[in-house]
Design a protein around this motif. Structure first.
Motif, PDB file in Angstrom:
ATOM      1  N   TYR A 385      53.941  52.993  40.626  1.00 46.07           N
ATOM      2  CA  TYR A 385      52.510  53.580  40.870  1.00 46.07           C
ATOM      3  C   TYR A 385      52.151  53.265  42.252  1.00 46.07           C
ATOM      4  N   HIS A 388      46.924  52.640  45.097  1.00 48.11           N
ATOM      5  CA  HIS A 388      45.486  53.460  44.816  1.00 48.11           C
ATOM      6  C   HIS A 388      44.224  52.349  44.754  1.00 48.11           C
ATOM      7  N   ASP A 390      41.117  51.959  41.865  1.00 48.91           N
ATOM      8  CA  ASP A 390      40.696  52.503  40.768  1.00 48.91           C
ATOM      9  C   ASP A 390      39.198  53.031  40.567  1.00 48.91           C
ATOM     10  N   HIS A 455      45.950  48.709  45.185  1.00 52.38           N
ATOM     11  CA  HIS A 455      46.904  48.066  44.396  1.00 52.38           C
ATOM     12  C   HIS A 455      48.066  49.086  43.892  1.00 52.38           C
TER      13      HIS A 455
HETATM   14 FE   LIG Z   1      45.260  50.897  39.295  1.00 53.36          FE
END
Ligand SMILES: [Fe+2]
Ligand SMILES: O=C(O)CCC(=O)C(=O)O
Length: 487
Positions: A385, A388, A390, A455
């Motif tokens: 991932y 980004h 959150d 993260h």
């Molecule tokens: Fe995240």
């Protein structure tokens, strides 16, 4: 009717492919049995006839009778026998499972995953070909066909240097295993394919002199191959018009490698303690907690979910995982090449999710009403991932209090190799440990998103990575967030 199974982005779902492969191998085995029966029958006949070139011609009535009978009856029966193809039903079986087979997109994503793993963990191509991942030998060596497929996909992504490495590893092996040439050709990868791809890569990179020399050799070896003649015309044209090679990468590079390979800790001054204060229940059963960063607040809780609960959660989620999406600039949820994982949302209706919700309240003292559901995720081949936040960038005014004040994330599996969660700005990384949980605040006290919480999840190399997140919304916490030093 093509089903998009998206196998490459979930190790769990790929388990289904193992049974498809057994099914296919079983069919091929049945086929060889049927074929063998035919061969045996025909051989029996030949033996019965005791056929030899120099056998004496018949010379008596009985023998002439037999000849007449055989050629009146047997030959027709042989025509019928040779025409019979009892394996047609096997072909039908294979066609029936076609919709469940991986697609070209799976190949593309699986190749990109291999390439990403190579970049992030600096794995040399020749080692990967031998099945050596981060200096450990796995039962994972790759054959020339696999190298060719990787090279071809990387070529399409304009990763020319990497494509060339995979291609030359493939050619070297191909040349060393001449006995397999027929099999590889039957499986759609003749040696000429390697030359064709070599020419395409060199042409695209601007190495047209090499491309031409190689092409001329190939045309001598395979004079009847039309595709070479076509490539020759294209190459001559590109040389004549001096066409600019296109070396722009199709995808941007990946950045944060260091903390994916090493456990990064921002400071050694922080400590571990037993949390027995955030809720009164914790006085009885304190939680083992490791403070990773004070500002922004990041903590790691050890051994907070039992083995049984972890397994139960996975069972609740595993049967209908779907491709995870991300919120894009235009606020639309879309498939994202930087998020190669499948997910399933779980609500609080099950005993185990209710238990985890209580645990989150004990850990954080936050009120979970109005927060998002649990999101259980299973990552795929090299699943990751990208960086980004959150918090929701569309929560334009920090005054509307709808943003995600904190994230809690539970690790539902160990990951033997790779798969750390990384905060590049904080220079912090956490390696998954089944049953532990990571928690951090996403917002400043003003309600503004804290950009230091950027993260990502590093690509998984070995294992099936499962995590579960729960985002906590701000509005319910107005009187709960502990007062820190500044607002
Ligand atoms: Fe995240
Ligand atoms: O899987 C991870 O380590 C990170 C997951 C994550 O950041 C998310 O789901 O928002």
């Amino acid at each position: 009717n093509i089903v998009e199974n998206n196998y490459a982005i979930s190790i769990y779902d790929m388990g289904k492919l193992i049974s498809h492969e057994h099914y296919l191998l079983n069919i091929l085995e049945n086929f060889t049995d049927l074929l063998q029966n035919k061969v045996d029958t025909i051989e029996n006949y030949l033996e019965m006839m005791n056929y030899e070139e120099d056998e004496k011609p018949p010379n008596n009535a009985a023998e002439y009778f037999r000849l007449i009978r055989r050629l009146h009856l047997d030959y027709l029966n042989w025509v019928w026998y040779l025409e019979q193809q009892p394996w047609e039903v096997l072909v039908a079986h294979i066609i029936a499972i076609a919709p469940h087979m991986p697609s070209a997109k799976d190949i593309q994503e699986a190749t990109r995953a291999i390439h990403l793993i190579q970049i992030v963990y600096s794995l040399p191509t020749d080692k990967m070909v031998e099945g050596i991942l981060m200096d450990v030998q796995y039962n994972a060596s790759l054959n020339p066909m696999e190298c060719y497929t990787i090279a071809n996909e990387l070529f399409k992504d304009r990763e020319y240097a990497a494509a060339m490495e995979w291609l030359s590893s493939g050619v070297d092996m191909y040349n060393a295993e001449t006995d397999k040439e027929e099999l590889y050709t039957q499986l759609g990868v003749p040696l000429s394919n390697f030359y064709e791809l070599f020419v395409k890569i060199q042409d695209a990179q601007g190495g047209r002199g090499y491309a031409m020399t190689e092409l001329k050799t190939a045309m001598k070896t395979w004079p009847e191959q039309v595709s070479f003649r076509r490539a020759h015309s294209r190459l001559k044209m590109n040389i004549r018009i001096d066409k600019e090679p296109n070396t722009e990468k199709a995808r941007p590079e990946f950045v944060y490698a260091h903390c994916c390979t090493h456990e990064c800790r921002p400071t050694s001054k922080l400590f571990c303690l037993y949390n027995s204060t955030t809720s009164s229940f914790l006085r009885l059963a304190p939680l083992k907690m490791e403070l990773l960063s004070l500002d922004p607040y990041v903590v790691l809780y050890h051994d907070v979910v039992s083995e049984e609960d972890v397994e139960r959660i996975k069972i609740l989620a595993q049967e209908d995982l779907t491709r995870a999406t991300t919120v894009h600039e235009d606020q639309v949820l879309r498939e994202d090449p930087y998020r190669t994982t499948k997910a399933k949302w779980l609500n609080d209706t099950d005993e185990v999710t209710q238990r985890v919700s209580r645990l989150i309240q004990d850990m954080t003292n936050f009120d979970l009403s109005g927060s998002d559901m649990f999101q259980v995720m299973n990552y795929g081949i090299g699943g990751y991932y990208g960086n980004h936040y959150d918090f929701l960038r569309n929560a334009k005014s920090p005054k509307n209090f709808v943003d995600r004040i904190a994230t809690t994330m539970f690790y539902l599996s160990d990951v033997p190799l790779g798969g750390a969660t990384v905060f590049p700005v904080l220079k912090l990384s956490v390696f998954p440990k089944k049953g532990s949980a990571l928690m951090w605040y996403n917002l400043h006290h003003s309600g503004e998103g804290d950009k230091r919480t950027f993260h990502s999840a590093c690509p998984t190399i070995v294992g099936s990575r499962w995590v579960m997140t729960r985002w906590i919304r701000e509005i319910q916490q107005l009187f709960r967030r502990p007062c820190l030093t500044q607002i």
